[in-house]
Motif scaffolding. Structure first.
Motif, PDB file in Angstrom:
ATOM      1  N   HIS A 254       0.860  -1.173   0.000  1.00 27.86           N
ATOM      2  CA  HIS A 254       0.000   0.000   0.000  1.00 27.86           C
ATOM      3  C   HIS A 254       0.904   1.232   0.000  1.00 27.86           C
ATOM      4  CE1 HIS A 254      -3.571  -2.302   2.046  1.00 27.86           C
ATOM      5  NE2 HIS A 254      -2.956  -3.020   1.131  1.00 27.86           N
ATOM      6  N   GLU A 291      -3.220   5.028  -1.915  1.00 24.30           N
ATOM      7  CA  GLU A 291      -4.096   5.547  -0.863  1.00 24.30           C
ATOM      8  C   GLU A 291      -3.813   7.039  -0.628  1.00 24.30           C
ATOM      9  OE1 GLU A 291      -4.178   1.375   1.778  1.00 24.30           O
ATOM     10  OE2 GLU A 291      -3.241   3.197   2.589  1.00 24.30           O
ATOM     11  N   LYS A 294      -6.147   7.646   4.007  1.00 24.35           N
ATOM     12  CA  LYS A 294      -6.865   6.475   4.527  1.00 24.35           C
ATOM     13  C   LYS A 294      -6.365   6.128   5.928  1.00 24.35           C
ATOM     14  CE  LYS A 294      -8.054   1.678   3.453  1.00 24.35           C
ATOM     15  NZ  LYS A 294      -7.873   0.539   2.527  1.00 24.35           N
TER      16      LYS A 294
END
Length: 304
Positions: A254, A291, A294
């Motif tokens: 991520h 992201e 988040k």
């Protein structure tokens, strides 16, 4: 989003399959000849060598099946196909290699305590034939043994059996001319120790791949540091790196961006990451989840 730098390995797999098939046929002939010779001569050494050759046949068949399976295409039920078949075959064959070696040690110890006279002429001839047959098989598989765990496991089985046949031949010669009955046991014991060392290393390597461990040559910290040098990236976390098979290393992570970028901008950054990771770390399958703002765990390694 993902990316793959792929290579065509079908020719290598076809060549490996052919060489394995030839080795299977050779070892079946050797096994049958040694069983007959062992029964005729009363040689326990020949019969035990026949057992080793039979274990080679089984391991070669496992390797050959794995070589065929790995070429099957992925499907809805098997999204990775059978790409791990050769790693699994290597693990099975490494396990049997160690088991055979341990059995050989017990056999050598028993034979050392109870040496017996045998028909040495037949032992010499048949062990010589086994050396030639296994030696040819070893040459066939040696080329790709360092690049493929499956081929290495088959290669080690054959190399071991060739060495065992050399031990039987030396023992036969020494028994014929000098009546030294214990030499076969001593050589068998030495070969068994070598087997265990080689088999254990292969077992560890294949186990690590099956357990999805990070490859030893790959530094997660260094990869994270390199990616986080890219200006718009705030944080990289939830990192997983694993080796699928001999040819593929996968990375998924991520990435938290410090601003709300467009998808087209992300594609440019993703391409930069892919080229960096492939050329510097030889990771050829990359999956990145972008992201922004988040709320989730930001640790590099997150226990799912």
């Amino acid at each position: 989003m993902g990316h793959s730098h792929s290579h065509n390995h079908s020719h290598a797999h076809d060549l490996n399959g052919r060489n394995l098939f030839i080795s299977i046929l050779l070892n079946i002939v050797i096994t049958v000849a040694q069983v007959i010779g062992g029964l005729v001569s009363g040689s326990l050494a020949l019969l035990s060598d026949a057992l080793h050759n039979f274990s080679d046949v089984v391991s070669l068949i496992i390797s050959w099946i794995a070589n065929k399976l790995v070429k099957k295409k992925a499907s809805l039920k098997r999204t990775f196909g059978y790409k791990r078949a050769e790693i699994l075959a290597a693990f099975i064959n490494a396990s049997t290699l160690i088991i055979v070696a341990i059995l050989l040690i017990f056999e050598a110890m028993e034979r050392f305590q109870n040496p017996q006279e045998i028909g040495s002429n037949l032992v010499i001839w048949l062990s010589g034939i086994a050396i030639l047959g296994n030696g040819f098989s070893v040459l066939l598989l040696k080329r790709n043994a360092n690049d493929n765990m499956n081929m290495k496991s088959a290669y080690l089985h054959l190399l071991t059996d060739m060495m065992a046949s050399v031990a039987v031949l030396i023992g036969g010669l020494l028994m014929k001319f000098y009546q030294i009955w214990w030499i076969d046991s001593a050589l068998t014991f030495a070969i068994s120790i070598y087997l265990i060392v080689m088999g254990w290393n292969l077992l560890k390597d294949s186990f690590k791949v099956l357990m999805l461990f990070t490859p030893e040559s790959t530094s997660v910290d260094a990869i994270v540091e390199d990616i986080q040098r890219i200006e718009v990236i705030k944080n990289i976390h939830h990192v997983h790196i694993w080796q699928l098979n001999e040819d593929e290393i996968h990375l998924e992570a991520h990435i938290d961006f410090n601003k709300d970028i467009k998808l087209s901008e992300f594609d440019i950054i993703l391409n930069e990451i892919e080229e960096l990771i492939f050329h510097k770390y030889e990771i050829n399958h990359i999956n990145i989840q972008p992201e922004f703002g988040k709320c989730d765990a930001k640790d590099v390694i997150v226990q799912d």
